[in-house]
Design a protein around this motif. Structure first.
Motif, mmCIF file in Angstrom:
data_model
loop_
_atom_site.group_PDB
_atom_site.id
_atom_site.type_symbol
_atom_site.label_atom_id
_atom_site.label_comp_id
_atom_site.label_asym_id
_atom_site.label_seq_id
_atom_site.Cartn_x
_atom_site.Cartn_y
_atom_site.Cartn_z
ATOM 1 N N GLN A 34 15.696 58.897 27.477
ATOM 2 C CA GLN A 34 14.506 58.562 28.244
ATOM 3 C C GLN A 34 13.742 57.403 27.633
ATOM 4 O OE1 GLN A 34 12.341 62.160 28.901
ATOM 5 N NE2 GLN A 34 13.544 62.645 30.731
ATOM 6 N N SER A 35 13.647 57.409 26.290
ATOM 7 C CA SER A 35 12.868 56.333 25.669
ATOM 8 C C SER A 35 13.594 55.000 25.799
ATOM 9 C CB SER A 35 12.580 56.653 24.198
ATOM 10 O OG SER A 35 13.786 56.695 23.496
ATOM 11 N N ASN A 36 14.882 55.021 26.095
ATOM 12 C CA ASN A 36 15.579 53.774 26.378
ATOM 13 C C ASN A 36 15.557 53.447 27.859
ATOM 14 O OD1 ASN A 36 16.987 52.296 24.063
ATOM 15 N ND2 ASN A 36 17.199 54.457 23.557
ATOM 16 N N GLY A 37 14.778 54.226 28.595
ATOM 17 C CA GLY A 37 14.530 53.854 29.979
ATOM 18 C C GLY A 37 15.559 54.360 30.966
ATOM 19 N N PHE A 38 16.316 55.385 30.620
ATOM 20 C CA PHE A 38 17.307 55.861 31.564
ATOM 21 C C PHE A 38 16.795 57.081 32.302
ATOM 22 C CE2 PHE A 38 20.206 52.795 30.476
ATOM 23 C CZ PHE A 38 20.154 52.612 29.115
ATOM 24 N N ASP A 39 16.357 56.852 33.541
ATOM 25 C CA ASP A 39 16.050 58.010 34.341
ATOM 26 C C ASP A 39 17.404 58.585 34.702
ATOM 27 O OD1 ASP A 39 15.586 56.690 37.701
ATOM 28 O OD2 ASP A 39 16.944 56.130 36.095
ATOM 29 N N LEU A 40 17.538 59.854 34.498
ATOM 30 C CA LEU A 40 18.878 60.418 34.502
ATOM 31 C C LEU A 40 19.481 60.532 35.894
ATOM 32 C CD1 LEU A 40 18.153 62.955 31.686
ATOM 33 C CD2 LEU A 40 19.212 60.701 31.519
ATOM 34 N N GLN A 41 18.709 60.092 36.915
ATOM 35 C CA GLN A 41 19.246 60.141 38.269
ATOM 36 C C GLN A 41 20.054 58.888 38.585
ATOM 37 O OE1 GLN A 41 18.393 63.052 39.385
ATOM 38 N NE2 GLN A 41 16.857 63.351 37.788
ATOM 39 N N GLY A 42 19.463 57.750 38.246
ATOM 40 C CA GLY A 42 20.017 56.484 38.729
ATOM 41 C C GLY A 42 21.301 56.104 38.014
ATOM 42 N N PRO A 43 22.025 55.123 38.536
ATOM 43 C CA PRO A 43 23.221 54.638 37.860
ATOM 44 C C PRO A 43 22.818 53.926 36.555
ATOM 45 C CG PRO A 43 22.722 53.259 39.749
ATOM 46 C CD PRO A 43 21.737 54.384 39.765
ATOM 47 N N ILE A 44 23.576 54.161 35.513
ATOM 48 C CA ILE A 44 23.209 53.628 34.208
ATOM 49 C C ILE A 44 24.290 52.684 33.717
ATOM 50 C CG2 ILE A 44 22.927 54.265 31.781
ATOM 51 C CD1 ILE A 44 21.815 56.949 32.888
ATOM 52 N N SER A 45 23.874 51.573 33.158
ATOM 53 C CA SER A 45 24.856 50.663 32.577
ATOM 54 C C SER A 45 24.859 50.830 31.068
ATOM 55 C CB SER A 45 24.516 49.217 32.941
ATOM 56 O OG SER A 45 25.259 48.354 32.132
ATOM 57 N N ILE A 46 25.996 51.173 30.535
ATOM 58 C CA ILE A 46 26.104 51.371 29.096
ATOM 59 C C ILE A 46 25.955 50.034 28.370
ATOM 60 C CG2 ILE A 46 28.580 51.080 28.784
ATOM 61 C CD1 ILE A 46 28.557 53.615 27.122
ATOM 62 N N THR A 47 26.300 48.944 29.079
ATOM 63 C CA THR A 47 26.124 47.619 28.472
ATOM 64 C C THR A 47 24.663 47.365 28.143
ATOM 65 O OG1 THR A 47 26.525 46.959 30.742
ATOM 66 C CG2 THR A 47 27.999 46.050 29.087
ATOM 67 N N ASP A 48 23.771 47.996 28.935
ATOM 68 C CA ASP A 48 22.349 47.860 28.650
ATOM 69 C C ASP A 48 22.064 48.248 27.208
ATOM 70 O OD1 ASP A 48 21.837 47.027 31.109
ATOM 71 O OD2 ASP A 48 20.850 48.843 31.843
ATOM 72 N N ILE A 49 22.654 49.373 26.811
ATOM 73 C CA ILE A 49 22.385 49.855 25.465
ATOM 74 C C ILE A 49 23.174 49.053 24.447
ATOM 75 C CG2 ILE A 49 22.367 51.880 23.981
ATOM 76 C CD1 ILE A 49 22.427 53.596 26.441
ATOM 77 N N LEU A 50 24.460 48.856 24.733
ATOM 78 C CA LEU A 50 25.310 48.169 23.761
ATOM 79 C C LEU A 50 24.843 46.750 23.516
ATOM 80 C CD1 LEU A 50 28.823 49.449 24.822
ATOM 81 C CD2 LEU A 50 27.430 50.177 22.894
ATOM 82 N N LEU A 51 24.417 46.075 24.561
ATOM 83 C CA LEU A 51 23.978 44.698 24.404
ATOM 84 C C LEU A 51 22.489 44.617 24.102
ATOM 85 C CD1 LEU A 51 25.895 42.917 27.296
ATOM 86 C CD2 LEU A 51 26.537 43.064 24.908
ATOM 87 N N GLY A 52 21.828 45.778 24.109
ATOM 88 C CA GLY A 52 20.396 45.785 23.825
ATOM 89 C C GLY A 52 19.592 45.035 24.855
ATOM 90 N N MET A 53 20.157 44.912 26.052
ATOM 91 C CA MET A 53 19.458 44.114 27.059
ATOM 92 C C MET A 53 18.546 44.939 27.949
ATOM 93 S SD MET A 53 22.255 41.469 28.449
ATOM 94 C CE MET A 53 21.403 41.458 30.004
ATOM 95 N N GLY A 54 18.962 46.167 28.194
ATOM 96 C CA GLY A 54 18.214 46.985 29.130
ATOM 97 C C GLY A 54 16.800 47.237 28.648
ATOM 98 N N GLY A 55 16.721 47.582 27.384
ATOM 99 C CA GLY A 55 15.424 47.853 26.790
ATOM 100 C C GLY A 55 14.686 48.903 27.591
#
Lengths: 166, 361
Positions: A34-55
């Motif tokens: 959650q603190s990384n901004g992933f509402d658990l409903q929507g589609p999530i991109s793992i690249t967001d986390i790996l690339l640190g872009m999603g924030g």
């Protein structure tokens, strides 16, 4: 299994995505997810986390118009999915996303290597122009108006040269 | 067939001289893109086809590529692609491409251009032995010639713009292929791989990204492309490789001194299997041939010529093997044919050497 971010809580959120043909998995606890901004409903991109872009995502997930490249129409999500740009213009379109990526990938964030010959001519003229402008400001603050006038003429010539080359 | 002129020799990457025992080959590739087109992965097949038909005649006419072979990826069958891959003239990604992508090679294989791989252009200079500065001179020149006939995507602050931001800047990957059986046998390779990682260098297997180190062959290359000059990258890797050569020599020396029996046994077994096996997979053949190569270099294996070992290292690979047989073979059939050819070549070479020795006596 422990959360891969805080490494203390039990991981309950399991993300899987195929990137470049290989499967990447990420296991997080609910809080870190959650603190990384992933509402658990929507589609999530793992690249967001790996690339640190999603924030952190916007607190209120209002529908926003997604940025896309005016030339090749690549959307930000397309880039995040593939990790590859659509065209040269994308580097300007997605300039905001670049610094953290480049920092993670490279030694530095500025090119100091080979420059195409045509480009080199243009760059030389630009550098000259910048130098002349700095000199002009210096001359004016020193109240050295005679030099300033000469510099102004040189700047005009330099500008013409640059615009002439287009 | 279009790539046949290449097959008369053993490939630029393998024709190492007697002195180049440890360094097999040096390679530099540059990623370049045209300013006014979408990158190949995004532009679609039609756009790629337009670019290929535009670039093909322009590149084929470049003075530094003569005599050249130019061919569309859709004009090649799977076997041709496999051979080009084994000769390090195309990448795995390019081998998977069809219409809209192509290849231009100078016949001596020292310069090759892939069109519409991940980027519009991937230029490569390849040479046997350790000579990255030489590769850089060659490819820098080819690059400047191409630049004069087309407009490159370039930004003053970010350099050459590439499809993937991991290549932006110089767009350069300089890599050196090394044969390091001594370090592997002494179990000293892992700390070296880790150490190289810390200074921004990557170690890959024989066929590049994601491949394991078959036959104790390792490719050492730079990871970063932005913020460093080409000359500095080249100099840096060259120096590191010279150091690794010293480490390898040292490891071989220690092996010969402290573990002589183990070493002789290891090499003798490799020779035994290679001369008597009736089924050999690619990996087993390359691993054992690597041991043989070490045995020849250390003077342990007297009856075998290193040229023959190098020739077999090339021939044992699936594409070359099938080309020699003149037909497509199933995996099991390949293993049988590979074992037969290796067996025959090694016993032939050995009996000839014995004869020569006898006449000398």
């Amino acid at each position: 299994m422990l959360c891969e971010i805080c490494k203390t809580e039990e991981a309950t959120v399991h993300l899987t995505q195929v990137i470049d043909g290989s499967i990447k998995k990420l296991h997080l606890c609910e809080q870190c997810a959650q603190s990384n901004g992933f509402d658990l409903q929507g589609p999530i991109s793992i690249t967001d986390i790996l690339l640190g872009m999603g924030g952190k995502r916007e607190e209120t997930a209002k529908p926003v118009v997604e940025r896309s490249c005016p030339r090749c129409h690549m959307r930000r999500t397309d880039f995040k999915k593939t990790g590859r740009f659509g065209c040269a213009q994308c580097y300007e379109t997605f300039a905001e996303d670049l610094p953290p990526l480049l920092k993670a990938m490279h030694r530095n964030d500025r090119h100091i290597g080979k420059v195409p010959i045509r480009e080199a001519d243009r760059l030389n003229a630009m550098n000259e122009l910048n130098q002349l402008q700095a000199d002009l400001e210096q001359a004016i603050s020193n109240e050295n108006y005679e030099t300033a006038a000469t510099l102004r003429d040189q700047i005009m010539v330099c500008r013409q040269k640059l615009s002439g080359e287009g | 067939m279009t790539i046949d002129p290449l097959l008369s020799n053993s490939g630029a990457w393998m024709s190492a001289s007697q002195h180049e025992q440890i360094v097999i080959s040096s390679r530099i590739r540059l990623a370049r893109n045209l300013r006014d087109y979408a990158f190949p992965g995004w532009g679609g097949e039609e756009e790629c086809a337009r670019i290929w038909s535009l670039l093909r005649p322009a590149l084929a006419a470049l003075p530094s590529l003569q005599p050249e072979i130019d061919v569309g990826m859709d004009e090649l069958d799977d076997l041709d692609k496999q051979i080009l891959l084994e000769r390090h003239l195309i990448s795995r990604e390019q081998a998977g491409k069809g219409r809209g992508s192509g290849l231009i090679i100078r016949e001596d294989e020292r310069v090759s251009l892939m069109v519409n791989e991940e980027d519009h252009l991937r230029l490569q200079a390849l040479t046997s032995g350790l000579d990255l500065p030489g590769c850089w001179r060659v490819i820098d020149d080819v690059d400047s010639q191409i630049e004069s006939v087309t407009g490159y995507a370039f930004s003053p602050s970010l350099g050459y713009l590439t499809s993937c931001p991991t290549n932006v800047g110089t767009g350069m990957r300089a890599s050196v292929m090394m044969h390091l059986p001594g370090l592997v046998l002494m179990e000293e390779m892992n700390p070296i791989i880790k150490g190289l990682g810390k200074i921004g260098l990557t170690v890959r297997g024989l066929w590049g990204e994601g491949t394991e180190a078959v036959g104790n062959m390792f490719q050492i290359s730079n990871q970063m492309t932005l913020g460093e000059k080409e000359g500095d990258i080249v100099h840096n890797i060259e120096q590191i490789c010279l150091e690794i050569v010293e480490h390898e020599k040292n490891a071989r020396l220690r092996l010969a001194e402290k573990k002589e029996l183990y070493l002789k046994d290891h090499i003798g077994r490799a020779f035994g299997i290679l001369t008597h096996a009736h089924l050999l997979t690619t990996k087993e053949a390359l691993d054992l041939l690597s041991d043989l190569r070490l045995g020849v270099d250390l003077g342990i294996l007297k009856g075998v010529d290193r040229g023959v070992v190098d020739e077999l290292l090339m021939m044992a690979q699936p594409g070359h093997l099938q080309k020699l047989e003149g037909r497509v073979l199933k995996t099991k059939e390949r293993d049988r044919v590979r074992a037969k050819r290796v067996r025959e070549r090694l016993t032939r070479s050995e009996s000839r050497t014995k004869k020569v020795n006898k006449t000398h006596e």
